[in-house]
Scaffold this motif. Structure first.
Motif: not given
Length: 349
Positions: A217-219, A227, A230, A256, A259-260, A264, A275, A277, A281
């Protein structure tokens, strides 16, 4: 199945010999079985038990009375009245046929003894308390008997007699129907069991697949340079997080954000508005879950102005979520701790 009824015919004998023959003829012509005390020695007390047994086995009882009270037992009760009283006590449907007082009748076939006349009148009054017909001659009695029996067959249907072969055929048919019904029920249970077992096996297979597939994952924070990496979590953990929200439907934007924040640990106020996230993804995640038949695009209608994309659980996805929640509740109960645990590592699931 055609039943033949047994009809007991009771009357004084010598004065009504011809009339009894006509009643018996009517019964036989209707295809049924007549039986009466002339077949036994009515004056013999040992035969009374046989007569009672015949009445017990009879479906209907007919009594014919004219102007004779008839042979009496040791108590002064005529055997005709004695039979009638017994039929009433056994609740056998009775039909009475009494000679009309105005009908011509030979004097020699009538009682002259005053005591017998009184007893006869008392007996007739007793018979009149039940369905009764008044006849004027033998032919009239024959016709009235046939009509009264037909009405009784319809109004008071009885067990009757049937051929043994018919009973066997009927019993076999009933057994076939019973076995067929039982077989259908067992098939239904088996299908239900197999369906449940099939779903259980499918859930186990999908859970194993989810646990072995990781997602990086990323944030993007508000005002951040770009970015940030995560946590790496399994597809199982992501589905367990999102599935409760997907029970009705959940927008891609909210997915989105969830998840963030929940994976994370970024505060919602720290996330950038658009967005937080990466969209690619999210697309990849939803494509994997759709491939496992757990999610699908929502089918609910939206206002034209609503440009959000919505997703929801499939039927299988709902079954999978229910199983996952049961496992979690059982685990928490065994620990004596029922509060919700965060989805941070797979050992919690």
């Amino acid at each position: 199945m055609s039943s033949k009824y047994q009809v007991f015919v009771s009357s004084t004998f010598r004065d009504l010999h011809d009339e009894r023959d006509l009643v018996i003829k009517a019964i036989l012509e209707m295809g049924h079985i007549p039986v009466g005390m002339e077949m036994f020695s009515a004056a013999d007390e040992e035969q009374w038990n046989i007569i009672k047994k015949q009445i017990d086995q009879s479906d209907y009882y007919i009594v014919v009375a004219a102007h004779c009270y008839g042979t009496c037992d040791s108590t002064g009760l005529s055997y005709t009245e004695k039979e009638y009283d017994y039929a009433i006590s056994q609740q056998v449907p009775t039909l009475g046929f009494i000679l009309d007082d105005g009908a011509p009748w030979p004097r020699e076939r009538s009682d002259t003894d005053e005591a017998a006349i009184r007893r006869l009148k008392s007996f007739k009054d007793k018979v009149k308390l039940k369905p009764v017909s008044f006849w004027k001659n033998g032919e009239d009695l024959y016709g009235r008997c046939s009509i009264a029996l037909m009405k009784a067959f319809n109004a008071y249907p009885r067990e009757g007699w049937v051929r043994a072969s018919q009973v066997q055929d009927t019993a076999a048919a009933k057994e076939i129907v019973r076995l067929s019904s039982e077989n259908a029920e067992l098939r239904s249970r088996l299908e239900t069991f197999e369906a449940v077992e099939g779903v259980a096996a499918r859930i186990a297979d999908v859970v194993a697949t989810m646990r072995t597939n990781n997602v990086q994952t990323s944030y993007w924070k508000k005002g951040g340079p770009g970015w940030e990496l995560g946590k790496k979590v399994t597809l199982y953990q992501l589905f367990e997080l999102l599935a409760p929200e997907l029970q009705v439907e959940f927008s891609l934007t909210n997915i989105a954000q969830n998840i963030a924040t929940h994976i994370n640990g970024v505060q919602f106020t720290e996330l950038r508005a658009n967005w937080p996230t990466p969209r690619n993804q999210l697309r990849s995640l939803l494509a994997d879950l759709a491939a496992l038949e757990c999610v699908e695009p929502s089918k609910r209608r939206k206002p034209v102005a609503d440009n959000n994309e919505y997703w929801s659980l499939t039927t299988f996805g709902a079954e999978l979520l229910a199983e996952m929640r049961r496992r979690r509740l059982n685990k928490l109960e065994s620990l004596g701790k029922l509060e919700e645990l965060p989805v941070t590592n797979e050992s919690d699931a």
